[in-house]
Design a protein around this motif. Structure first.
Motif, PDB file in Angstrom:
ATOM      1  N   UNK A 136       0.808  -1.221   0.000  1.00 49.84           N
ATOM      2  CA  UNK A 136       0.000   0.000   0.000  1.00 49.84           C
ATOM      3  C   UNK A 136       0.840   1.269   0.000  1.00 49.84           C
ATOM      4  N   UNK A 137       2.108   1.150   0.408  1.00 49.45           N
ATOM      5  CA  UNK A 137       2.984   2.329   0.435  1.00 49.45           C
ATOM      6  C   UNK A 137       3.483   2.672  -0.965  1.00 49.45           C
ATOM      7  N   UNK A 138       3.596   1.672  -1.836  1.00 50.27           N
ATOM      8  CA  UNK A 138       4.162   1.919  -3.172  1.00 50.27           C
ATOM      9  C   UNK A 138       3.459   3.074  -3.910  1.00 50.27           C
ATOM     10  N   UNK A 139       2.119   3.084  -3.981  1.00 50.22           N
ATOM     11  CA  UNK A 139       1.463   4.178  -4.718  1.00 50.22           C
ATOM     12  C   UNK A 139       1.665   5.569  -4.114  1.00 50.22           C
ATOM     13  N   UNK A 140       2.158   5.644  -2.883  1.00 44.37           N
ATOM     14  CA  UNK A 140       2.428   6.967  -2.309  1.00 44.37           C
ATOM     15  C   UNK A 140       3.480   7.693  -3.138  1.00 44.37           C
ATOM     16  N   UNK A 141       4.378   6.936  -3.773  1.00 44.63           N
ATOM     17  CA  UNK A 141       5.495   7.537  -4.507  1.00 44.63           C
ATOM     18  C   UNK A 141       5.059   8.345  -5.727  1.00 44.63           C
ATOM     19  N   UNK A 142       3.844   8.077  -6.261  1.00 42.20           N
ATOM     20  CA  UNK A 142       3.336   8.955  -7.327  1.00 42.20           C
ATOM     21  C   UNK A 142       1.973   9.528  -6.931  1.00 42.20           C
ATOM     22  N   UNK A 143       0.973   8.667  -6.730  1.00 42.50           N
ATOM     23  CA  UNK A 143      -0.365   9.172  -6.399  1.00 42.50           C
ATOM     24  C   UNK A 143      -0.347   9.955  -5.088  1.00 42.50           C
ATOM     25  N   UNK A 171       3.477   7.994   7.408  1.00 44.97           N
ATOM     26  CA  UNK A 171       3.912   7.110   8.488  1.00 44.97           C
ATOM     27  C   UNK A 171       3.265   7.514   9.809  1.00 44.97           C
ATOM     28  N   UNK A 172       3.266   8.806  10.070  1.00 41.08           N
ATOM     29  CA  UNK A 172       2.716   9.340  11.320  1.00 41.08           C
ATOM     30  C   UNK A 172       1.210   9.071  11.421  1.00 41.08           C
ATOM     31  N   UNK A 173       0.516   9.179  10.282  1.00 41.84           N
ATOM     32  CA  UNK A 173      -0.938   9.028  10.295  1.00 41.84           C
ATOM     33  C   UNK A 173      -1.403   7.641   9.835  1.00 41.84           C
ATOM     34  N   UNK A 174      -0.456   6.751   9.566  1.00 35.29           N
ATOM     35  CA  UNK A 174      -0.805   5.397   9.148  1.00 35.29           C
ATOM     36  C   UNK A 174      -1.543   5.347   7.816  1.00 35.29           C
ATOM     37  N   UNK A 175      -1.137   6.199   6.891  1.00 34.63           N
ATOM     38  CA  UNK A 175      -1.840   6.276   5.605  1.00 34.63           C
ATOM     39  C   UNK A 175      -1.109   5.481   4.529  1.00 34.63           C
ATOM     40  N   UNK A 176      -1.843   4.606   3.857  1.00 34.22           N
ATOM     41  CA  UNK A 176      -1.349   3.950   2.645  1.00 34.22           C
ATOM     42  C   UNK A 176      -2.471   4.015   1.622  1.00 34.22           C
ATOM     43  N   UNK A 177      -2.147   3.617   0.399  1.00 30.75           N
ATOM     44  CA  UNK A 177      -3.156   3.530  -0.640  1.00 30.75           C
ATOM     45  C   UNK A 177      -3.957   2.240  -0.444  1.00 30.75           C
TER      46      UNK A 177
END
Ligand SMILES: [Zn+2]
Ligand SMILES: [Zn+2]
Length: 352
Positions: A156-163, A311-317
Motif C-alpha cells: 500500500x505504500x508503493x502508490x504513495x510515490x506517485x499518487x 507514516x505518522x498518520x498510518x496512511x497507505x493507498x
C-alpha cells in the motif's frame, strides 16, 4: 552491468511480457534496490502504449513503473544515507543536476536535466532509456531514494510515490488544514489519496461523485460529506464555499461548475490529465479572484515529508495486490475504473 528480470512491452500494441534488462553496477553514490512492490499508475499505460507520443515519445522496449518500494541490497562506498536492509522507495525521478534554480528550490521534477524513472534518456548509458519498477531490482543514486516509514504496509505504500505526492503537494501549497473546506473531484487512484491526506491534515473534506453508490466508500476513506455532482440543488448549496478543490478527473468535465463552488480567493488545482483542453470561463475566475492551477508530483524533500506524514498518520493507498503475470489484465481493468483504488504488483511473482 548485470541483467535483471523485468516486464516490458516492445511496441504500442504489444502486451507486457517477461524479459531481462541491463542494470548498471553500483557506483560510488548508488544504491541497489531489490524491488518488493510497484504500483501501477495510469502514466504507465499511457507510455507503454505511446499515447503521449507528441510530448514524450516512447522508446521500446519500455519497462514502466514509478511507484517503487524495495529493500537496499548494495550501496556504493560514498553512500551515507542508506545501508543494506533499509526499506526504501523510488518515485517518478531517478536523476537531477542538483544545481539549477529548480533543484535548489526543491523542485527537482522541473530540473532541465531531470531523469525520469522510465522512458527517459539514460545518462549512465546502461541502455538508451531508463527502465522502471516492473523489475526485480534497480540502481539509483542515493539523493533520489526515499525512506519508507517502517510501520506502513509496503504494498500500500508503493502508490504513495506517485499518487501520494501528486495529491499531497497541492494540498500543502494551498495551506490545507483545520478550518479549511476541501473538495475532491473523482474518486480513483489520485482522488482516494487526496481524501485520505486532506482528512489527515484536519480539513473538512467533501467528495464529488457522479455515482451516489460511492458515498459509503468515500466516507470510509475520510470524507465528511459526499456531493452528487449531477444534483444541481446539492451543487448550488455549496456555491462559493470551498477553500480548495482538488480535481483528479482525467476525463472531459465541466470545471466551471466546480470553480463556482470555490470561495473568494480560493483555488482549484488540476492533477488529472484530460486528453482534450478544458474550456474555462473567465467570469468563473474573476468573480472571486479565484486561481486555477496545476501540480505535478513533488520534489525529493517534499516526497520524503509526505512519506513521513503518511507514516505518522498510518496512511497507505487502498490496493489490490497482483502478480506481474496479471499486469495486462490490470491495465484493461484500470481503463474501466475497475480497481479500488490502485494495483500494486508483488514483485516476488517475477521469480516464479
Ligand atoms: Zn504516476
Ligand atoms: Zn536541476
Amino acid at each position: 552491468m548485470y541483467k535483471a528480470r523485468a516486464y516490458a512491452c516492445t511496441s504500442p500494441t504489444a502486451a507486457l511480457a517477461g524479459t531481462t534488462i541491463p542494470r548498471r553496477d553500483v557506483a560510488d553514490r548508488d544504491v541497489r534496490i531489490e524491488i518488493l512492490f510497484c504500483g501501477i499508475c495510469h502514466s504507465d499505460l499511457h507510455q507503454a502504449r505511446d499515447e503521449w507520443h507528441d510530448a514524450v515519445p516512447t522508446t521500446y522496449p519500455c519497462v514502466p513503473g514509478h511507484e517503487i518500494v524495495g529493500r537496499v541490497t548494495k550501496v556504493g562506498p560514498g553512500v551515507t544515507k542508506f545501508k543494506v536492509g533499509d526499506v526504501v522507495g523510488v518515485g517518478c525521478l531517478v536523476g537531477a543536476d542538483h544545481t539549477c534554480p529548480n533543484c535548489k528550490g526543491g523542485l527537482e521534477q522541473f530540473c532541465p536535466n531531470a531523469t525520469f524513472t522510465y522512458n527517459s534518456p539514460d545518462r549512465h548509458g546502461t541502455a538508451p532509456v531508463t527502465y522502471g519498477g516492473y523489475s526485480e531490482s534497480v540502481v539509483v543514486e542515493e539523493d533520489m531514494v526515499l525512506r519508507i516509514p517502517t510501520n506502513l504496509d509496503l504494498a500500500g505504500a508503493a502508490p504513495l510515490l506517485c499518487a501520494g505526492i501528486t495529491t499531497y503537494s497541492p494540498l500543502r501549497r494551498q495551506g490545507v488544514g483545520p478550518g479549511k473546506k476541501v473538495g475532491v473531484v473523482g474518486l480513483g487512484g489520485l482522488g482516494h489519496m487526496g481524501v485520505k491526506l486532506a482528512h489527515a491534515m484536519g480539513a473538512h473534506v467533501a467528495v464529488f461523485t457522479t455515482s451516489p453508490g460511492k458515498t459509503e466508500d468515500a466516507k470510509r476513506l475520510g470524507a465528511d460529506e459526499v456531493i452528487v455532482s449531477k444534483d444541481a440543488d446539492a451543487m448550488k448549496k455549496h456555491s462559493g464555499s470551498f477553500d480548495m478543490i482538488l480535481d483528479c478527473v482525467s476525463a472531459d468535465h465541466d470545471i466551471n461548475a466546480y470553480l463556482n463552488l470555490v470561495r473568494v480567493g480560493g483555488n482549484l488545482t488540476l492533477v488529472g490529465a484530460p486528453e482534450k483542453p478544458l474550456p474555462v470561463s473567465a467570469f468563473a475566475l474573476f468573480f472571486g479572484n479565484k486561481t486555477l492551477s496545476g501540480s505535478m508530483i513533488g520534489g525529493i524533500a517534499q516526497t520524503q515529508e509526505m512519506l513521513d506524514f503518511c507514516g505518522k498518520h498510518g496512511i497507505t493507498s487502498d490496493v489490490e495486490v497482483i502478480p506481474i503475470q496479471r499486469v495486462n489484465e490490470a491495465y484493461e481493468r484500470m481503463l474501466k475504473g475497475d480497481v479500488k483504488y490502485r494495483f500494486s504488483i508483488d514483485m516476488a511473482s517475477l521469480k516464479s
